[in-house]
Structure formats: C-alpha cells, structure tokens
Design a protein around this motif. Sequence first.
Motif, PDB file in Angstrom:
ATOM      1  N   SER A   1       7.263   3.174   1.075  1.00 22.51           N
ATOM      2  CA  SER A   1       6.517   4.000   2.039  1.00 22.51           C
ATOM      3  C   SER A   1       5.018   3.795   1.887  1.00 22.51           C
ATOM      4  CB  SER A   1       6.876   5.479   1.866  1.00 22.51           C
ATOM      5  OG  SER A   1       8.230   5.715   2.204  1.00 22.51           O
ATOM      6  N   HIS A   2       4.583   3.430   0.675  1.00 25.26           N
ATOM      7  CA  HIS A   2       3.162   3.160   0.469  1.00 25.26           C
ATOM      8  C   HIS A   2       2.704   1.895   1.202  1.00 25.26           C
ATOM      9  CE1 HIS A   2       1.747   6.331  -2.022  1.00 25.26           C
ATOM     10  NE2 HIS A   2       2.577   6.104  -3.020  1.00 25.26           N
TER      11      HIS A   2
ATOM     12  N   TRP B   1       4.460  11.580   3.088  1.00 26.17           N
ATOM     13  CA  TRP B   1       5.706  12.291   2.753  1.00 26.17           C
ATOM     14  C   TRP B   1       6.643  12.341   3.955  1.00 26.17           C
ATOM     15  CZ3 TRP B   1       6.719  12.231  -2.015  1.00 26.17           C
ATOM     16  CH2 TRP B   1       5.695  12.335  -2.969  1.00 26.17           C
ATOM     17  N   ASP B   2       6.110  12.375   5.168  1.00 26.75           N
ATOM     18  CA  ASP B   2       6.954  12.298   6.357  1.00 26.75           C
ATOM     19  C   ASP B   2       7.643  10.936   6.435  1.00 26.75           C
ATOM     20  OD1 ASP B   2       6.336  14.854   7.150  1.00 26.75           O
ATOM     21  OD2 ASP B   2       4.804  14.243   8.611  1.00 26.75           O
ATOM     22  N   THR B   3       6.948   9.897   5.982  1.00 26.73           N
ATOM     23  CA  THR B   3       7.537   8.558   5.972  1.00 26.73           C
ATOM     24  C   THR B   3       8.699   8.495   4.991  1.00 26.73           C
ATOM     25  OG1 THR B   3       5.376   7.573   6.513  1.00 26.73           O
ATOM     26  CG2 THR B   3       7.061   6.105   5.613  1.00 26.73           C
TER      27      THR B   3
ATOM     28  N   LEU C   1      12.405   1.268   6.891  1.00 30.01           N
ATOM     29  CA  LEU C   1      11.038   1.782   6.941  1.00 30.01           C
ATOM     30  C   LEU C   1      10.124   0.888   7.782  1.00 30.01           C
ATOM     31  CD1 LEU C   1      10.754   2.888   3.211  1.00 30.01           C
ATOM     32  CD2 LEU C   1      10.411   4.404   5.189  1.00 30.01           C
ATOM     33  N   GLY C   2      10.643  -0.256   8.181  1.00 28.74           N
ATOM     34  CA  GLY C   2       9.836  -1.171   8.975  1.00 28.74           C
ATOM     35  C   GLY C   2       8.758  -1.867   8.189  1.00 28.74           C
ATOM     36  N   VAL C   3       9.035  -2.178   6.914  1.00 32.77           N
ATOM     37  CA  VAL C   3       8.062  -2.860   6.067  1.00 32.77           C
ATOM     38  C   VAL C   3       8.720  -4.078   5.425  1.00 32.77           C
ATOM     39  CG1 VAL C   3       6.782  -0.746   5.578  1.00 32.77           C
ATOM     40  CG2 VAL C   3       8.634  -1.437   4.047  1.00 32.77           C
ATOM     41  N   ALA C   4       7.902  -4.910   4.817  1.00 35.16           N
ATOM     42  CA  ALA C   4       8.408  -6.092   4.118  1.00 35.16           C
ATOM     43  C   ALA C   4       7.761  -6.168   2.739  1.00 35.16           C
ATOM     44  CB  ALA C   4       8.106  -7.361   4.909  1.00 35.16           C
ATOM     45  N   TRP C   5       8.572  -6.231   1.698  1.00 35.32           N
ATOM     46  CA  TRP C   5       8.038  -6.384   0.348  1.00 35.32           C
ATOM     47  C   TRP C   5       8.024  -7.864  -0.004  1.00 35.32           C
ATOM     48  CZ3 TRP C   5      11.087  -8.157  -3.841  1.00 35.32           C
ATOM     49  CH2 TRP C   5      12.450  -8.283  -3.575  1.00 35.32           C
ATOM     50  N   LYS C   6       7.087  -8.259  -0.862  1.00 34.40           N
ATOM     51  CA  LYS C   6       6.905  -9.680  -1.167  1.00 34.40           C
ATOM     52  C   LYS C   6       7.343 -10.054  -2.577  1.00 34.40           C
ATOM     53  CE  LYS C   6       4.953 -10.351   2.835  1.00 34.40           C
ATOM     54  NZ  LYS C   6       5.680 -11.048   3.921  1.00 34.40           N
TER      55      LYS C   6
END
Length: 274
Positions: free
Chosen positions: A236-237, A248-250, A188-193
């Motif tokens: 996604s959030h 929703w597309d994400t 998703l191209g994100v990073a959780w901490k």
Amino acid sequence: MGQFIQRVLDLFEVAPSTVAAQFAHPRASRRIALATCDVAYAFRRAKRRTIGMVIGPDGLEVSAPRWVTVGEIESTLHEKADWIVRKLVEMQEHQRRLGEARIQWRDGVVLRYLGASLKVVLDSSAALKKNSAQLETLGDESAASFVLRIGLPITASPEQIRDATQAWLMRRAKELFAERLDYFAPRLGVAWKRLSLSSASTRWGTASADGAIRLNWRLIHHKLDVIDYVVAHELSHLKVMDHSPQFWDTVKSVMPDYPERRRVLRDEPLAPWG
C-alpha cells in the motif's frame, strides 16, 4: 504517592526516600525527573505539529517541532508522567519475560512456524546432507504441527543448530513472501520490483518508491493472515508513502479486518532469537 509510581518502587525494591528508579535510553540526550523516577530520554526535532512520545524496548523517545521550547516539552512530560512511568514499567517487564523465553538451541527445541509449533530434530542419518533440512507436517490443516529435521549430529553446538534452522526459515520466508506479494500487488494495482529480508528488531517491513520491498524474515513465525497484513501494508505504501487516512483506506480495500491482524504483532511478541 501515585499508584503507578508505587509500582515502579515495588519493581525496583526501592523505598520512597532512597534513590529514584532509573530508566535510560541508550541514545539519551536529555534527562528529566518524573515523580520518583529519573528518566533519560532520546530527543529529536521533527517535522510534526505536536510533541510525540514513544516508549519502546530501549525506553522513552520524544520528538517535537522546532518551534516548541524545551520548557514546553518538559511541561508536557510532567503532565504525562503517570502514563510514561506506567509504560516504562510495562515495557521493562515485557523485555524481562522475553529474556526468560529466549530460545534454548538443542535437539527437540520447539519454535513457531506459521502460527503452529515447529519441533527441530537433529538427524545425522544418510537421508539428510549436513546442514540440510526437511519439513514434515503432522495432523490435519485445522490443527497442524511441524517437524523440521536438520542434517546435524546430536553433538551439534547450539550455534550450529540455530544457524541451520535460521537458514531454512529464511529460505521458506522469502518463497512465501514472494507468493503473497504476487497475490496482493494486482489487487492493489501496484508492482513490486525486489524483495529482500531484514532482521530488524523493531520493524516488520519497509517499502521504497522504486518498488523495493523489505520484510522481516521472522514474520514466518506468525500465521499467514498476519504475514498478509504486513505484505498488504508495505504494498500500500507503493500508492501512498505516508500513514495518512488515504493510506489506511488503501490497506482496508484489500483487508477490511486489518486492525485485528495488526494487533497480533503488538500483543503476541516473538521470543528473542539468539
């Protein structure tokens, strides 16, 4: 008399000419008579364009923009009376069934674990330390079931059995959730901490803009594809904080079949924990 209203009367064994069936939200601030029903509902003003109605385990919740009058709100509730009463009856029946399915904590109790059966067995042998747990897998991958051996004597109280089982499930949940977050985050191209567990009764997860993820540990009862949906949803959030079409597309970009997985959370409720 409407068919749905008659169902309410039948449910409460109330004759049409006697006291109305009653539904009361614990945080109710307003009350309205809908056909033969007395409905006390929770109300709040919200930043939205239309009147919103949600029926959950506690009852009816209504939200409305500040410019909508009370008269307009009540008119809308009367227009939706059949739907509201039907959903209140269905929710009450659903809660009744959940109550009957409440877990009976004893040696041999069977729970759900990753969508399969998990039998809890008390084992006070020297092989297990007190309150420790050991998982055994039975069958093959396509039809697996599990046995969880808990280091407790057969005389253990229901509370001891519950607490030891919950402690193991929560540890396993946190391990698995972290693995799934690591899997979906780069896609998703994100990073959780940070990851923390919740015991919320109505929410499966939350995400904060700072990368903090909070997931309900009882997701561990569901199959992995359902767990993955909630993980992908919350990640996604971190890209889109609302539930807009873009959000929703994400989700869909990594999980095209997310509606089916999401539906399981609604249609397959878990037995009350306690």
